[in-house]
Design a protein around this motif. Structure first.
Motif, PDB file in Angstrom:
ATOM      1  N   PRO A 122       0.821  -1.206   0.000  1.00  0.00           N
ATOM      2  CA  PRO A 122       0.000   0.000   0.000  1.00  0.00           C
ATOM      3  C   PRO A 122       0.860   1.263   0.000  1.00  0.00           C
ATOM      4  N   GLY A 123       0.608   2.142  -0.945  1.00  0.00           N
ATOM      5  CA  GLY A 123       1.354   3.390  -1.018  1.00  0.00           C
ATOM      6  C   GLY A 123       2.689   3.298  -1.719  1.00  0.00           C
ATOM      7  N   PHE A 124       3.024   2.131  -2.272  1.00  0.00           N
ATOM      8  CA  PHE A 124       4.295   1.957  -2.973  1.00  0.00           C
ATOM      9  C   PHE A 124       4.103   2.393  -4.418  1.00  0.00           C
ATOM     10  N   ARG A 174      14.499  -7.274   5.479  1.00  0.00           N
ATOM     11  CA  ARG A 174      13.851  -6.090   6.028  1.00  0.00           C
ATOM     12  C   ARG A 174      14.463  -4.832   5.415  1.00  0.00           C
ATOM     13  N   VAL A 175      13.596  -4.014   4.866  1.00  0.00           N
ATOM     14  CA  VAL A 175      13.992  -2.709   4.349  1.00  0.00           C
ATOM     15  C   VAL A 175      13.222  -1.669   5.139  1.00  0.00           C
ATOM     16  N   ALA A 176      13.899  -0.635   5.595  1.00  0.00           N
ATOM     17  CA  ALA A 176      13.282   0.366   6.465  1.00  0.00           C
ATOM     18  C   ALA A 176      12.212   1.167   5.737  1.00  0.00           C
ATOM     19  N   VAL A 229       9.848   4.776  -3.134  1.00  0.00           N
ATOM     20  CA  VAL A 229      10.036   4.914  -1.694  1.00  0.00           C
ATOM     21  C   VAL A 229       9.226   3.818  -1.018  1.00  0.00           C
ATOM     22  N   TYR A 230       9.876   3.030  -0.164  1.00  0.00           N
ATOM     23  CA  TYR A 230       9.153   2.011   0.600  1.00  0.00           C
ATOM     24  C   TYR A 230       8.306   2.711   1.668  1.00  0.00           C
ATOM     25  N   PRO A 231       6.969   2.628   1.616  1.00  0.00           N
ATOM     26  CA  PRO A 231       6.142   3.338   2.591  1.00  0.00           C
ATOM     27  C   PRO A 231       6.122   2.689   3.966  1.00  0.00           C
ATOM     28  N   ALA A 232       6.517   1.434   4.039  1.00  0.00           N
ATOM     29  CA  ALA A 232       6.539   0.716   5.317  1.00  0.00           C
ATOM     30  C   ALA A 232       7.674  -0.302   5.294  1.00  0.00           C
TER      31      ALA A 232
END
Length: 232
Positions: free
Chosen positions: A136-138, A159-161, A174-177
């Motif tokens: 979501p949001g990506f 895991r990506v921040a 941008v990764y949103p989560a």
């Protein structure tokens, strides 16, 4: 070229191209807006991508035939006419640094460039939101300058921040989560980009334009950014 595929009794896939072409994005965005305006009560969801639109509709309120005819009509009207981007401009702050971008230094070295040159190229472009998905949001943004276009990692990180700014070939995002991911991470955006409790939940729509604004460490922290200690 337009092609329709029936996915289910309530889902129709509209194919508008066979290859990714950023010039198609304004047309896809315009079609999505028109379909939403024409059938506000008949649609469940619309999912545009680089080359297609997935239409999820209420079969008791509208038929697939009506949808096909309307999309076909709009496409025939617009396919050979200039279709400028109608989306808004979104500016996102980014802290470009190895502390939050573990691939920044290696990416620069692989392209025989300095870190500052990579930052200048990445932040100097205006990107188009071509699709929203994966998470979501990506938002998938194109196109990255060929000089810094770099393939995904062969083995994704576990895991990506949240806020990580990455490159995958000629796409950036941008990764949103926090999530797994294999993109080349070169910085971090401290601005939240997805909130299920607000409307809209994400600032992005297909056809929007995005620019990245480099910020320093102090500004990054003042905006709520945090250094991610778990890169692997």
């Amino acid at each position: 070229m337009i092609r329709f595929d029936t996915v289910s009794e309530s889902t129709l896939m509209v194919h508008l191209a066979d290859e990714i072409d950023v010039s198609m994005t304004p047309l896809i965005a315009r079609l999505v807006g028109q379909i939403q305006a024409d059938f506000p009560e008949q649609l469940i969801d619309l999912l545009p991508s680089y080359t297609s639109i997935l239409i999820h509709f209420h079969p008791d309120k509208i038929t697939e035939r009506v949808l096909r005819e309307r999309v076909q009509h709009c496409y025939q009207q617009w396919q050979n006419k200039p279709c400028s981007t109608q989306g808004k401009l979104i500016e996102l702050p980014v802290f470009y640094h190895p502390d939050v971008g573990p691939d920044l230094t290696a990416l620069a070295a692989s392209q025989a460039m300095s870190v500052d040159e990579v930052i200048a190229l990445h932040s100097g472009a205006t990107y188009t939101v071509c699709a929203i998905g994966f998470a979501p949001g990506f938002a998938f943004l194109a196109s990255v300058d060929e000089a810094i276009a770099t393939p995904r990692h062969a083995e994704p990180r576990l895991r990506v921040a949240a806020g990580s700014v990455g490159i995958a070939n000629q796409q950036t995002a941008v990764y949103p989560a926090q999530s797994p991911g294999g993109w080349q991470i070169i910085g971090n955006c401290p601005k939240p980009l997805f909130n299920p409790h607000q409307e809209p939940m994400t600032p992005f729509q297909v056809g929007d334009q995005v620019r990245f604004q480099p910020i320093d460490r102090q500004t990054f922290h003042s905006l709520g950014g945090e250094i991610w200690p778990h890169w692997k």
